[in-house]
Design a protein around this motif. Structure first.
Motif, PDB file in Angstrom:
ATOM      1  N   MET A   1      41.705 -16.751   1.742  1.00 49.53           N
ATOM      2  CA  MET A   1      41.735 -17.729   0.162  1.00 49.53           C
ATOM      3  C   MET A   1      43.028 -18.566  -0.019  1.00 49.53           C
ATOM      4  O   MET A   1      42.841 -19.963  -0.069  1.00 49.53           O
ATOM      5  CB  MET A   1      43.169 -16.694  -0.415  1.00 49.53           C
ATOM      6  CG  MET A   1      42.685 -15.414  -0.948  1.00 49.53           C
ATOM      7  SD  MET A   1      41.839 -15.749  -2.533  1.00 49.53           S
ATOM      8  CE  MET A   1      42.979 -15.677  -4.196  1.00 49.53           C
ATOM      9  N   GLY A   2      43.307 -18.678   2.233  1.00 50.03           N
ATOM     10  CA  GLY A   2      44.251 -20.233   2.417  1.00 50.03           C
ATOM     11  C   GLY A   2      42.541 -21.141   2.768  1.00 50.03           C
ATOM     12  O   GLY A   2      42.925 -22.548   1.455  1.00 50.03           O
ATOM     13  N   LEU A   3      42.083 -21.212   2.598  1.00 54.13           N
ATOM     14  CA  LEU A   3      40.809 -22.030   3.028  1.00 54.13           C
ATOM     15  C   LEU A   3      39.938 -22.050   1.767  1.00 54.13           C
ATOM     16  O   LEU A   3      39.544 -23.586   1.276  1.00 54.13           O
ATOM     17  CB  LEU A   3      39.445 -20.956   4.352  1.00 54.13           C
ATOM     18  CG  LEU A   3      39.682 -21.110   5.406  1.00 54.13           C
ATOM     19  CD1 LEU A   3      38.972 -19.800   5.842  1.00 54.13           C
ATOM     20  CD2 LEU A   3      39.907 -22.658   6.152  1.00 54.13           C
ATOM     21  N   ALA A   4      39.728 -21.193   1.011  1.00 53.80           N
ATOM     22  CA  ALA A   4      39.299 -21.686  -0.373  1.00 53.80           C
ATOM     23  C   ALA A   4      39.929 -22.084  -1.922  1.00 53.80           C
ATOM     24  O   ALA A   4      40.073 -23.467  -1.876  1.00 53.80           O
ATOM     25  CB  ALA A   4      39.409 -20.112  -1.186  1.00 53.80           C
ATOM     26  N   LEU A   5      41.009 -22.324  -1.019  1.00 47.68           N
ATOM     27  CA  LEU A   5      42.721 -23.419  -2.333  1.00 47.68           C
ATOM     28  C   LEU A   5      42.743 -24.177  -0.928  1.00 47.68           C
ATOM     29  O   LEU A   5      42.658 -25.366  -2.099  1.00 47.68           O
ATOM     30  CB  LEU A   5      43.567 -22.367  -1.939  1.00 47.68           C
ATOM     31  CG  LEU A   5      44.115 -21.690  -2.805  1.00 47.68           C
ATOM     32  CD1 LEU A   5      45.186 -20.215  -2.983  1.00 47.68           C
ATOM     33  CD2 LEU A   5      43.891 -21.926  -3.899  1.00 47.68           C
ATOM     34  N   VAL A   6      42.408 -25.110  -0.370  1.00 50.70           N
ATOM     35  CA  VAL A   6      42.508 -26.224   0.938  1.00 50.70           C
ATOM     36  C   VAL A   6      40.509 -27.023   0.307  1.00 50.70           C
ATOM     37  O   VAL A   6      40.831 -27.770  -0.319  1.00 50.70           O
ATOM     38  CB  VAL A   6      42.377 -26.085   2.067  1.00 50.70           C
ATOM     39  CG1 VAL A   6      42.063 -27.148   3.268  1.00 50.70           C
ATOM     40  CG2 VAL A   6      43.749 -25.392   2.920  1.00 50.70           C
ATOM     41  N   SER A   7      39.985 -25.924   0.270  1.00 52.02           N
ATOM     42  CA  SER A   7      38.547 -27.183  -0.418  1.00 52.02           C
ATOM     43  C   SER A   7      38.793 -26.995  -1.953  1.00 52.02           C
ATOM     44  O   SER A   7      38.565 -27.999  -2.058  1.00 52.02           O
ATOM     45  CB  SER A   7      37.745 -25.560  -0.280  1.00 52.02           C
ATOM     46  OG  SER A   7      36.553 -26.486  -0.223  1.00 52.02           O
ATOM     47  N   ALA A   8      39.282 -26.678  -2.926  1.00 52.01           N
ATOM     48  CA  ALA A   8      39.300 -26.629  -3.961  1.00 52.01           C
ATOM     49  C   ALA A   8      40.415 -27.947  -4.277  1.00 52.01           C
ATOM     50  O   ALA A   8      40.196 -28.767  -4.814  1.00 52.01           O
ATOM     51  CB  ALA A   8      40.103 -25.257  -4.347  1.00 52.01           C
ATOM     52  N   ALA A   9      41.298 -27.883  -3.558  1.00 52.16           N
ATOM     53  CA  ALA A   9      42.617 -29.384  -3.350  1.00 52.16           C
ATOM     54  C   ALA A   9      42.044 -29.831  -2.772  1.00 52.16           C
ATOM     55  O   ALA A   9      41.910 -31.410  -3.326  1.00 52.16           O
ATOM     56  CB  ALA A   9      43.861 -28.950  -2.999  1.00 52.16           C
ATOM     57  N   SER A  10      41.840 -29.811  -2.051  1.00 49.76           N
ATOM     58  CA  SER A  10      39.930 -31.297  -1.527  1.00 49.76           C
ATOM     59  C   SER A  10      39.369 -31.643  -2.112  1.00 49.76           C
ATOM     60  O   SER A  10      39.238 -32.778  -2.379  1.00 49.76           O
ATOM     61  CB  SER A  10      40.091 -30.924  -0.196  1.00 49.76           C
ATOM     62  OG  SER A  10      40.894 -30.413   0.506  1.00 49.76           O
TER      63      SER A  10
END
Length: 304
Positions: A1-10
């Motif tokens: 989930m952390g990786l997915a949220l970093v990707s979305a924010a980026s």
């Protein structure tokens, strides 16, 4: 989930960074080409290192990488910017972000993964949240060419999530990202050369909240953060979450885009948009809980 949220924010940062560039004379095509081309140069060496001499993986997946670069990278970008040249940004984004629904249908028809009722409720909350975040209730004009281009962007977006979640290729996530970015940059450059994607640049400084910065700074951030980091973390997240859940978590990119526009461009989100963001997050939670009740094959199980 952390990786997915970093990707979305980026990914969500790209709109706020690109807006002053477009206002200063850059065309969307030139911004996208610089963004994807720079990301390809950054990620490619790491992708080669991750292969560790297993060049057979590249040969075996050459067609998949070419398709990924053409659809998930180049087509998604090209079709979206073509759509917004015919219609408003809000409706274009809403059509593109029906991609999670397309992923659910694909996994159901192709792999027998029938969504449960909790997943469907979560998807409905996400859809309602998107309508509010994109402020579509005020009304917007649609055009047939714009809708068709936006549907093309949706296909590219859905391809991104489906391929990302497929572990049967044997490709390390960063190698897939590198191959896709290189192929995507090549396709975008070709579109520019034949004149299908206008290319215009301007070397003048650009302004963010009244602060003038050299033009290279947002370009570097677009390539490093909104493309290189975004694609690598997005693929890594999909390998862990599966295509379905990763695609719904990625809807938080819209919320991130609104917040970045607030921070960098002073475009303050309204109460309705904030409510929409809360509904999207609630919908993602519902889809996450619904993963336990999916009927059929294991998530993203693909025969070798």
């Amino acid at each position: 989930m952390g990786l997915a949220l970093v990707s979305a924010a980026s990914f969500g940062l790209s709109g706020a960074l690109a807006t002053p560039l477009l206002a200063s004379g850059w065309t969307a095509g030139s911004v996208v080409l610089v963004r994807i081309g720079l990301a390809a140069l950054i990620v490619a060496p790491f992708g080669v290192r991750a292969l560790r001499g297993r060049w057979s993986l590249l040969r075996r997946n050459a067609g998949l990488i070419a398709m990924y670069g053409a659809l998930a990278v180049a087509a998604a970008q090209f079709c979206y910017f073509s759509a917004v040249s015919h219609m408003q940004v809000g409706p274009a984004l809403l059509i593109e972000y029906t991609a999670p629904a397309a992923v659910v249908v694909w996994l159901w028809l192709r792999h027998g993964q029938r969504p449960g009722p909790v997943t469907l409720v979560g998807a409905g909350l996400c859809a309602l949240g998107l309508v509010l975040v994109l402020d579509l209730l005020s009304g917007a004009d649609l055009s047939v060419p714009g809708v068709l281009w936006a549907l093309g962007a949706m296909v590219g977006c859905a391809t991104y999530f489906i391929v990302n979640g497929d572990e049967s290729t044997g490709l390390p996530p960063i190698a897939l990202a590198a191959g896709g970015l290189v192929a995507g940059a090549a396709v975008l450059a070709l579109l520019g050369l034949v004149g299908l994607m206008p290319m215009t640049i301007d070397g003048a400084p650009v302004d963010y909240l009244g602060t003038s910065v050299p033009v290279w700074l947002p370009l570097v951030l677009l390539g490093v953060v909104t493309a290189a980091v975004a694609y690598v973390t997005g693929i890594a997240a999909a390998r862990r979450l599966g295509s379905r859940l990763a695609s719904f978590v990625a809807l938080s990119e819209v919320v991130a885009g609104v917040l970045w526009a607030w921070l960098l461009l002073d475009q303050l989100p309204g109460p309705v948009q904030l409510l929409g963001g809360a509904l999207i997050l609630a919908g993602v939670l519902g889809v996450k809980l619904g993963e336990r009740t999916v009927v059929g094959a294991e998530p993203d199980a693909v025969p070798a």
